[in-house]
Design an enzyme around this catalytic site. Structure first.
Site, PDB file in Angstrom:
ATOM      1  N   VAL A 163       0.822  -1.222   0.000  1.00  0.00           N
ATOM      2  CA  VAL A 163       0.000   0.000   0.000  1.00  0.00           C
ATOM      3  C   VAL A 163       0.854   1.269   0.000  1.00  0.00           C
ATOM      4  CG1 VAL A 163      -2.005  -1.102   1.059  1.00  0.00           C
ATOM      5  CG2 VAL A 163      -0.216  -0.119   2.529  1.00  0.00           C
ATOM      6  N   ARG A 207       5.006   3.226   0.276  1.00  0.00           N
ATOM      7  CA  ARG A 207       6.218   3.234   1.092  1.00  0.00           C
ATOM      8  C   ARG A 207       6.354   4.567   1.798  1.00  0.00           C
ATOM      9  NH1 ARG A 207       9.722  -0.809   0.259  1.00  0.00           N
ATOM     10  NH2 ARG A 207      11.570   0.462   0.626  1.00  0.00           N
ATOM     11  N   HIS A 224      12.646  -1.308 -39.608  1.00  0.00           N
ATOM     12  CA  HIS A 224      11.537  -2.232 -39.818  1.00  0.00           C
ATOM     13  C   HIS A 224      12.068  -3.655 -39.884  1.00  0.00           C
ATOM     14  CE1 HIS A 224       7.787  -3.916 -41.238  1.00  0.00           C
ATOM     15  NE2 HIS A 224       8.473  -4.555 -42.181  1.00  0.00           N
TER      16      HIS A 224
END
Ligand code: FAD
Ligand code: NAD
Length: 481
Positions: free
Chosen positions: A280, A282, A454
């Protein structure tokens, strides 16, 4: 210990060790103190990042991803593997080996750069003096013209889910389970919850993530977040938003389990898990970093108060990394470390906090830099957007990994690129191109006029830039607002 260093650095995480190395490179006599000891009681440099953060989590993400690929995707490529299984002990040893090699590497780098390293705990006293209690030996008080505090952060604990050995764990515990939990609960659908939830889901856990907020990844561009949420759900991750944790109870019948009581709009619910990860957020490590008399000013959330140059309220005392405001990211701390070293050496230095990239290493990865569409809407800045889905990328198709997209946001007035958001394979690498472009103040047109190889995933960035001007070639992309 040298008794008259020019600079004392407290903490050898990615903020502290980078600051120390750069100070030494600039000719400053530098001493770096860090208290981290590994499970064998030996000093281990690199802080949270190397010991229990970025590196071990990415090692497990890689291993678990390969396992999932082997089971789900190899057959499509005509590669048949019968019954791939996990040797969790071997996977964990590999992770530990990666960590050990890197932490030792930092020790080597400090040595080569002539940074004096002291294993021990440091505390700032008045007048730039620092008390150091070494892991072995007597306490000493040193003073230096400059002190850099880089003491990092620790997991926030929840009273409703107190850490319980092997059952309710924080991120550190979740990096070394000794078996794959059948049912894994995660509190918090943030970066850690999603990354470590992904690791254990891939290895076979049924994962339920409980998130208090009613939006998914509110820090991300919401279009990209929705795309990621859909993909994670398809993979089997059960993410329940708007779910507020009420209590946890340890059940000890045949096996030890944890019952989680949570509430959403429909009322109260209970789930039983074999393990629960609490992720949840730091908090900064500032509890014992300075004696009261030193008068180091903290902000209302207990971060060390600093200005844009990371100068604290005390002359010659700087603070960097997770212990100060800004995103809790290794590269943000390192960059601050380099900036502060330059400033101490008397050079000009600054950093652009708007151009710090963020990455969430789920699969697909989520990466971004700059402003989100919701931020631009809120600020009233007029913008154009171009999107290119990896589904239309030849390279993504060849790789068999076509989920996600690249989204480019550019100023309607100046065409300057304001934000780039990517969800897709290798987004962590692709986003660097956007960071460089934005660092050089590129316009969407600059990206359009750049030649990309490409076939490459990078072409999706080119096409998304072209789409900003309704010019994408490989898809009928529509211009945004
Ligand atoms: P830390 O790395 O916390 O280091 C602080 C150091 O200071 C520690 O070694 C500590 O022992 C030492 N210290 C503290 N107090 C004292 C004292 N009084 N005396 C001496 N030494 C002291 N970030 C990313 O950018 N990418 C990622 O992929 C990523 N993954 C993560 C995964 C997990 C599971 C976690 C928990 C974090 C992750 N992070 C990631 C965040 C990243 O680890 C932190 O942002 C980064 O480590 C902060 O660096 P730092 O140097 O400020 O602090
Ligand atoms: P986070 O802030 O990313 O996420 C915490 C989540 O928990 C939020 O969504 C929040 O709403 C939720 N939450 C808070 N209290 C709750 C409660 N009582 N019940 C249910 N949900 C609750 O924090 P984190 O995931 O713990 O990560 C901590 C820090 O570490 C982050 O700031 C992140 O930058 C850093 N980190 C970065 C990476 C990366 O760069 N890939 C990886 C891991 C960690």
């Amino acid at each position: 210990m040298t008794d008259n260093p020019d600079v004392i650095v407290i903490g050898a995480g990615p903020a502290g060790y980078v600051a120390a190395i750069r100070c030494a490179q600039l000719g400053l006599k530098t001493l770096c103190v860090d208290k981290w000891l590994n499970t064998e009681g030996k000093p281990s440099l690199g802080g949270t990042c190397l010991n229990v953060g970025c590196i071990p989590s990415k090692a497990l993400l890689q291993s678990s991803e390969m396992f999932e690929q082997a089971n789900l995707n190899f057959a499509e490529h005509g590669i048949k593997i019968k019954g791939a299984t996990i040797d969790l002990e071997a996977m964990m040893s590999r992770k530990d080996k990666v960590v050990n090699e890197l932490t030792q590497g930092i020790a080597g780098l400090l040595k080569v750069n002539k940074v004096e390293f002291v294993s021990g705990t440091a505390k700032l006293l008045t007048e730039n003096r620092v008390a150091i209690v070494p892991t072995v030996g007597e306490k000493q008080v040193l003073s230096a013209e400059n002190v850099i505090i880089a003491s990092g952060s620790s997991s926030i604990e929840l009273a409703a889910a107190p850490l319980t050995e092997g059952l309710i764990v924080d991120s550190t515990g979740a990096l070394s389970f000794d078996e794959v939990p059948e049912r894994l609960g995660v509190i918090g659908a943030g970066v850690i919850g999603l990354e470590l939830g992904s690791v254990w889901r891939r290895l076979g856990s049924e994962v339920v993530v409980l998130e208090a907020q009613d939006s998914f990844l509110s820090i991300c561009d919401q279009q990209v977040a929705s795309d990621a949420q859909r993909t994670l759900k398809k993979q089997g991750m059960d993410i329940r938003l708007n779910s507020r944790l009420r209590e946890t109870n340890i059940i000890s019948s045949d096996k030890r389990q944890v019952e989680v009581v949570y509430e959403d709009d429909k009322g109260q619910h209970k789930e039983v898990f074999d393990k629960l990860i609490v992720a949840v957020g730091r908090k900064p490590n500032t509890d014992h970093i300075a004696e009261h008399a030193a008068d180091l000013v903290l902000d209302e959330r207990s971060f060390i108060h600093v200005d844009e140059k990371c100068e604290t309220s005390l002359p010659g005392v700087y603070a960097i990394g997770d212990v100060v405001r800004g995103p809790m990211l290794a590269h943000k701390g390192s960059e601050e470390g380099m900036m502060v070293a330059e400033l101490i050496a008397g050079h000009h230095a600054e950093m652009d906090y708007d151009l710090i990239p963020s990455v969430i290493y789920t699969h697909p990865e989520i990466a971004w830099v700059g402003k989100t569409e919701q931020q631009l809407k809120a600020s009233g800045e007029k913008y154009k957007s171009g999107i290119f889905p990896f589904l239309a990328s030849g390279r993504a198709k060849a790789q068999g990994d076509t989920s996600g997209m690249v989204k480019v946001l550019a100023s309607e007035e100046t065409d300057r690129v304001l934000g780039v958001h990517i969800v897709g394979a290798h987004a962590s690498e692709l986003v660097a191109q956007a960071v460089i472009a934005m660092q050089l103040s590129a316009s969407a047109e600059d990206l359009m006029l750049t030649v990309f190889a490409h076939p490459s995933l990078s072409e999706a960035l080119h096409e998304a830039a072209l789409a900003v001007d309704n010019r994408a070639i490989h898809i009928a992309a529509k211009r945004g607002r």
